[in-house]
Design an enzyme around this catalytic site. Sequence first.
Site, PDB file in Angstrom:
ATOM      1  N   SER A  65      25.646 -26.203   9.778  1.00  0.00           N
ATOM      2  CA  SER A  65      24.530 -25.440  10.357  1.00  0.00           C
ATOM      3  C   SER A  65      23.188 -26.043   9.957  1.00  0.00           C
ATOM      4  CB  SER A  65      24.589 -23.984   9.886  1.00  0.00           C
ATOM      5  OG  SER A  65      25.790 -23.378  10.313  1.00  0.00           O
TER       6      SER A  65
HETATM    7  N1  SAM Z   1      29.485 -22.624   7.173  1.00  0.00           N
HETATM    8  C1  SAM Z   1      29.698 -23.964   7.683  1.00  0.00           C
HETATM    9  C2  SAM Z   1      29.016 -25.007   6.867  1.00  0.00           C
HETATM   10  O1  SAM Z   1      28.317 -24.665   5.905  1.00  0.00           O
HETATM   11  O2  SAM Z   1      29.220 -26.192   7.179  1.00  0.00           O
HETATM   12  C3  SAM Z   1      29.299 -24.133   9.118  1.00  0.00           C
HETATM   13  C4  SAM Z   1      30.225 -23.431   9.996  1.00  0.00           C
HETATM   14  S1  SAM Z   1      30.422 -24.028  11.631  1.00  0.00           S
HETATM   15  C5  SAM Z   1      28.868 -23.650  12.349  1.00  0.00           C
HETATM   16  C6  SAM Z   1      31.548 -22.717  12.172  1.00  0.00           C
HETATM   17  C7  SAM Z   1      32.916 -22.794  11.569  1.00  0.00           C
HETATM   18  O3  SAM Z   1      33.623 -21.591  11.875  1.00  0.00           O
HETATM   19  C8  SAM Z   1      33.759 -23.942  12.109  1.00  0.00           C
HETATM   20  O4  SAM Z   1      34.202 -24.744  11.059  1.00  0.00           O
HETATM   21  C9  SAM Z   1      34.922 -23.227  12.822  1.00  0.00           C
HETATM   22  O5  SAM Z   1      36.130 -23.945  12.775  1.00  0.00           O
HETATM   23  C10 SAM Z   1      34.990 -21.930  12.045  1.00  0.00           C
HETATM   24  N2  SAM Z   1      35.647 -20.808  12.716  1.00  0.00           N
HETATM   25  C11 SAM Z   1      35.631 -20.437  14.017  1.00  0.00           C
HETATM   26  N3  SAM Z   1      36.364 -19.327  14.204  1.00  0.00           N
HETATM   27  C12 SAM Z   1      36.869 -18.976  12.987  1.00  0.00           C
HETATM   28  C13 SAM Z   1      37.719 -17.929  12.519  1.00  0.00           C
HETATM   29  N4  SAM Z   1      38.194 -16.991  13.324  1.00  0.00           N
HETATM   30  N5  SAM Z   1      38.020 -17.885  11.207  1.00  0.00           N
HETATM   31  C14 SAM Z   1      37.548 -18.833  10.356  1.00  0.00           C
HETATM   32  N6  SAM Z   1      36.746 -19.856  10.730  1.00  0.00           N
HETATM   33  C15 SAM Z   1      36.415 -19.927  12.033  1.00  0.00           C
END
Ligand code: SAM
Length: 221
Positions: A65
């Site tokens: 992000s």
């Molecule tokens: N917090 C992260 C970082 O600091 O790099 C950035 C997150 S990225 C914008 C969103 C993440 O949410 C992705 O890695 C995606 O695979 C994960 N994601 C999507 N749906 C999800 C779910 N139901 N449970 C867990 N993770 C999920």
Amino acid sequence: MIEDNYKQRGLRGKLVRKLRQKGIADERVLEAIGKVPRHVFFDDALLNHAYEDKAFPIGEGQTISQPYTVAFQTELLGVKPGDKVLEIGTGSGYQACVLLELGAKVYTIEFNRKLYERTKDFLPALGYHPYFFFGDGSKGVPLRAPYDKIIVTAGAPVVPDSLVQQLANHGVLVVPVGGRDKQTMVRITKNNGQLKKEEFDTFAFVPLLGKEGWNPNDRKP
Ligand code: SAM
């Protein structure tokens, strides 16, 4: 060996000043962002961009992000040392490191197997030790509930009810809610069974998939 030289520390200081100018006021949050070496989450090809205030690809179609977004969500959460915090969407692990720098006990869950494996090995090598989970975080991690704070780092179609259920009394949930491309940042506070809902700015997150998120088989038109 992870390098963190004067140049990288200088760029990090500059990023912190930029975030302050953009309205992030919580000095503890800014200090935490000033401590986490964001460049170590970047591939060599993108290294020069590590301290820009932008989101970047981390593989698997996912992103680390934008620092402003990390700071904004973290500020809304109001993390206190010792808080039990659940993060949905481990991704690169950067947000988890910021939460750990604030003194939280961090539980983080990722739905993408490759990212989960990668980050679960990488963060401890940096000296950061959250509890890692693999699976559908839209349902939370009920086994370890309740949580003082829950942060969702992917865009949800609605506020996931399971996450509200897993909040402790006086707990805070921060979640972007809206369409697949654009969401409003929502903060839910639970006080003696009463829920307070507040809405903030608009952001653009990758979708939260799963039972209480978007259907992974639904493709955008
Ligand atoms: N917090 C992260 C970082 O600091 O790099 C950035 C997150 S990225 C914008 C969103 C993440 O949410 C992705 O890695 C995606 O695979 C994960 N994601 C999507 N749906 C999800 C779910 N139901 N449970 C867990 N993770 C999920």
